[in-house]
Design a protein around this motif. Structure first.
Motif, PDB file in Angstrom:
ATOM      1  N   LEU A   1       0.839  -1.203   0.000  1.00  0.00           N
ATOM      2  CA  LEU A   1       0.000   0.000   0.000  1.00  0.00           C
ATOM      3  C   LEU A   1       0.873   1.252   0.000  1.00  0.00           C
ATOM      4  CD1 LEU A   1      -2.529  -1.045   2.803  1.00  0.00           C
ATOM      5  CD2 LEU A   1      -2.932  -1.053   0.323  1.00  0.00           C
TER       6      LEU A   1
ATOM      7  N   ASP B   1       2.418  -6.008   2.666  1.00  0.00           N
ATOM      8  CA  ASP B   1       2.887  -5.068   3.695  1.00  0.00           C
ATOM      9  C   ASP B   1       3.348  -5.779   4.973  1.00  0.00           C
ATOM     10  OD1 ASP B   1       2.493  -2.262   2.652  1.00  0.00           O
ATOM     11  OD2 ASP B   1       0.501  -3.088   2.243  1.00  0.00           O
TER      12      ASP B   1
ATOM     13  N   PHE C   1       5.971  -4.694   7.640  1.00  0.00           N
ATOM     14  CA  PHE C   1       5.702  -3.603   8.589  1.00  0.00           C
ATOM     15  C   PHE C   1       4.994  -4.153   9.834  1.00  0.00           C
ATOM     16  CE2 PHE C   1       5.589  -1.550   4.279  1.00  0.00           C
ATOM     17  CZ  PHE C   1       6.815  -0.912   4.398  1.00  0.00           C
TER      18      PHE C   1
ATOM     19  N   GLU D   1       5.073  -3.701  12.935  1.00  0.00           N
ATOM     20  CA  GLU D   1       4.625  -2.872  14.062  1.00  0.00           C
ATOM     21  C   GLU D   1       3.108  -2.708  14.110  1.00  0.00           C
ATOM     22  OE1 GLU D   1       5.205   1.545  13.945  1.00  0.00           O
ATOM     23  OE2 GLU D   1       5.989   1.205  15.936  1.00  0.00           O
ATOM     24  N   ASP D   2       2.488  -2.724  12.934  1.00  0.00           N
ATOM     25  CA  ASP D   2       1.052  -2.447  12.887  1.00  0.00           C
ATOM     26  C   ASP D   2       0.189  -3.575  13.418  1.00  0.00           C
ATOM     27  OD1 ASP D   2       1.346   0.162  11.860  1.00  0.00           O
ATOM     28  OD2 ASP D   2       1.891  -0.721   9.935  1.00  0.00           O
TER      29      ASP D   2
ATOM     30  N   ARG E   1      -4.477  -5.846   5.268  1.00  0.00           N
ATOM     31  CA  ARG E   1      -3.488  -6.127   6.297  1.00  0.00           C
ATOM     32  C   ARG E   1      -4.056  -6.900   7.493  1.00  0.00           C
ATOM     33  NH1 ARG E   1       0.760  -1.853   7.723  1.00  0.00           N
ATOM     34  NH2 ARG E   1       1.671  -3.837   8.295  1.00  0.00           N
TER      35      ARG E   1
ATOM     36  N   GLY F   1       1.162   1.548  14.342  1.00  0.00           N
ATOM     37  CA  GLY F   1       1.847   2.775  13.927  1.00  0.00           C
ATOM     38  C   GLY F   1       1.209   4.034  14.500  1.00  0.00           C
TER      39      GLY F   1
ATOM     40  N   ARG G   1      -6.571   4.852   9.655  1.00  0.00           N
ATOM     41  CA  ARG G   1      -6.457   3.424  10.003  1.00  0.00           C
ATOM     42  C   ARG G   1      -6.940   3.096  11.411  1.00  0.00           C
ATOM     43  NH1 ARG G   1      -2.358   1.128   6.817  1.00  0.00           N
ATOM     44  NH2 ARG G   1      -2.519   2.025   4.731  1.00  0.00           N
TER      45      ARG G   1
ATOM     46  N   LEU H   1      -0.012   9.115   7.294  1.00  0.00           N
ATOM     47  CA  LEU H   1      -0.507   7.740   7.456  1.00  0.00           C
ATOM     48  C   LEU H   1      -0.776   7.403   8.920  1.00  0.00           C
ATOM     49  CD1 LEU H   1      -1.192   4.910   6.419  1.00  0.00           C
ATOM     50  CD2 LEU H   1       1.249   4.363   6.524  1.00  0.00           C
ATOM     51  N   HIS H   2       0.269   7.455   9.722  1.00  0.00           N
ATOM     52  CA  HIS H   2       0.140   7.071  11.132  1.00  0.00           C
ATOM     53  C   HIS H   2       0.627   8.190  12.049  1.00  0.00           C
ATOM     54  CE1 HIS H   2       0.473   2.630   9.796  1.00  0.00           C
ATOM     55  NE2 HIS H   2      -0.718   2.771  10.344  1.00  0.00           N
TER      56      HIS H   2
ATOM     57  N   LEU I   1       6.619   3.128   0.359  1.00  0.00           N
ATOM     58  CA  LEU I   1       5.363   2.542   0.859  1.00  0.00           C
ATOM     59  C   LEU I   1       4.963   3.191   2.186  1.00  0.00           C
ATOM     60  CD1 LEU I   1       6.187  -1.212   0.159  1.00  0.00           C
ATOM     61  CD2 LEU I   1       4.906   0.376  -1.282  1.00  0.00           C
ATOM     62  N   ASP I   2       5.453   4.391   2.437  1.00  0.00           N
ATOM     63  CA  ASP I   2       5.101   5.152   3.647  1.00  0.00           C
ATOM     64  C   ASP I   2       5.569   4.456   4.927  1.00  0.00           C
ATOM     65  OD1 ASP I   2       3.676   6.859   1.837  1.00  0.00           O
ATOM     66  OD2 ASP I   2       2.011   5.438   1.918  1.00  0.00           O
ATOM     67  N   GLY I   3       6.604   3.647   4.833  1.00  0.00           N
ATOM     68  CA  GLY I   3       7.113   2.937   6.011  1.00  0.00           C
ATOM     69  C   GLY I   3       8.431   3.510   6.484  1.00  0.00           C
TER      70      GLY I   3
ATOM     71  N   SER J   1      10.182   2.619  12.692  1.00  0.00           N
ATOM     72  CA  SER J   1       9.369   1.967  13.739  1.00  0.00           C
ATOM     73  C   SER J   1       8.552   0.821  13.162  1.00  0.00           C
ATOM     74  CB  SER J   1       8.455   2.978  14.436  1.00  0.00           C
ATOM     75  OG  SER J   1       7.319   3.267  13.656  1.00  0.00           O
ATOM     76  N   CYS J   2       8.105   0.992  11.922  1.00  0.00           N
ATOM     77  CA  CYS J   2       7.196   0.009  11.300  1.00  0.00           C
ATOM     78  C   CYS J   2       7.819  -1.375  11.198  1.00  0.00           C
ATOM     79  CB  CYS J   2       6.822   0.434   9.889  1.00  0.00           C
ATOM     80  SG  CYS J   2       6.645   2.181   9.685  1.00  0.00           S
TER      81      CYS J   2
HETATM   82  C1  CIR Z   1       0.724   0.655   4.864  1.00  0.00           C
HETATM   83  O1  CIR Z   1       0.232   1.559   4.163  1.00  0.00           O
HETATM   84  O2  CIR Z   1       0.079   0.065   5.712  1.00  0.00           O
HETATM   85  C2  CIR Z   1       2.165   0.268   4.632  1.00  0.00           C
HETATM   86  N1  CIR Z   1       2.481   0.462   3.256  1.00  0.00           N
HETATM   87  C3  CIR Z   1       3.085   1.095   5.504  1.00  0.00           C
HETATM   88  C4  CIR Z   1       2.922   0.817   6.952  1.00  0.00           C
HETATM   89  C5  CIR Z   1       3.833   1.631   7.809  1.00  0.00           C
HETATM   90  N2  CIR Z   1       3.719   1.257   9.164  1.00  0.00           N
HETATM   91  C6  CIR Z   1       3.928   2.070  10.199  1.00  0.00           C
HETATM   92  O3  CIR Z   1       4.113   3.263  10.012  1.00  0.00           O
HETATM   93  N3  CIR Z   1       3.834   1.559  11.416  1.00  0.00           N
END
Ligand code: CIR
Length: 258
Positions: free
Chosen positions: A23, A65, A68, A70-71, A90, A119, A135, A165-166, A247-249, A252-253
């Protein structure tokens, strides 16, 4: 909760070839798997340099994804809480993480309603901050609040800026009272009572760092922010993040830390 940046373990997951389908908010290029594997290996080595025992779970082709991690969960000394990701693609990652957590924890609880991703959660020495975002919703925050209350934690609901994003895309814990944050997030007033170090202008993507024992581990390529951290007395380690950033990660992710 005095030592919210002192850990002994981390769980990571290898990137999969399906990462190209991960994503992303905006298309700024396809992540290169070979480079990401190299960066991921450097990330794991850097965590190990802190003394951490790092688990590397196998890649999940069905979950682009999945790297990542952490999520999927919130890890606290008393137990782990499985999340309910707001991104439909996810959700299945959580069941893939649960067995690893059960291997370390007696208590593994789960958020059963609403949506929440790791996140969006920043655990400090005095509270757990949770940013509502695209999210993470009010129900997810309420569920988490209920689950951690018996362990003595208070949760404070805050808001992730529009288009971010987070919550932790824009901030990190540096020590018991210090937070690294973008100016735009700090402007919301959510860090009142903390000392805040701002990312340098144009280096907002440096905000997603991790304090793990003696190091602040941050993405490479943000020299002004790195210098600010050094000037404040932190020992900085930098890891290339160009592929995850597509991918915006960020830092921490890529791990669960406990
Ligand atoms: C997403 O959009 O879920 C992943 N591409 C990126 C997740 C990044 N996770 C985070 O910041 N904890």
């Amino acid at each position: 909760m005095e030592h919210s940046y002192e850990f002994s373990r981390a769980i990571t997951r290898k990137p999969s070839a399906s990462i190209v389908d991960g994503l992303r908010a905006a298309d700024i290029g396809t992540p290169d798997l070979a480079q990401m594997l190299k960066d991921h290996a450097h990330y794991v080595v850097t965590l190990r340099e802190t003394g951490a025992d790092v688990v590397e779970l196998p890649a999940l082709e069905d979950f682009p994804d999945g790297v990542f991690v952490e999520d999927t969960a919130l890890c606290l000394p008393e137990g782990a809480i499985l999340m309910r990701p707001g991104a439909a693609s996810r959700m299945g990652e959580v069941a893939q993480m649960a067995p690893a957590l059960r291997g370390f924890y007696d208590q593994v609880l789960a958020v059963e309603t609403g949506f929440i991703e790791g996140g969006d959660i920043l655990t400090t020495a005095k509270e757990i901050l949770v940013g509502r975002s695209a999210r993470t919703d009010a129900q997810g925050v309420a569920e988490l609040t209920k689950l951690v209350a018996p362990w003595g934690y208070s949760v404070r609901e805050v808001f992730t800026p529009e288009g971010v994003l987070h919550f932790k895309t824009d901030c990190s814990l540096l020590d018991a009272e210090t937070i690294l944050a973008t100016k735009r997030l700090d402007a919301s007033g959510c860090f009142e009572g903390y000392r805040v170090i701002h990312t340098a202008d144009g280096e907002e993507a440096a905000a997603n760092a991790i304090r793990y024992n003696q190091f602040v581990i941050m993405a490479a390529g943000f020299p002004k922010t790195a210098q600010r951290l050094r000037d404040a007395g932190f020992e900085v380690r930098q890891v290339n993040n160009t592929e995850c950033a597509k991918l915006d990660g960020g830092m921490s992710c890529l791990s669960l830390r406990f």
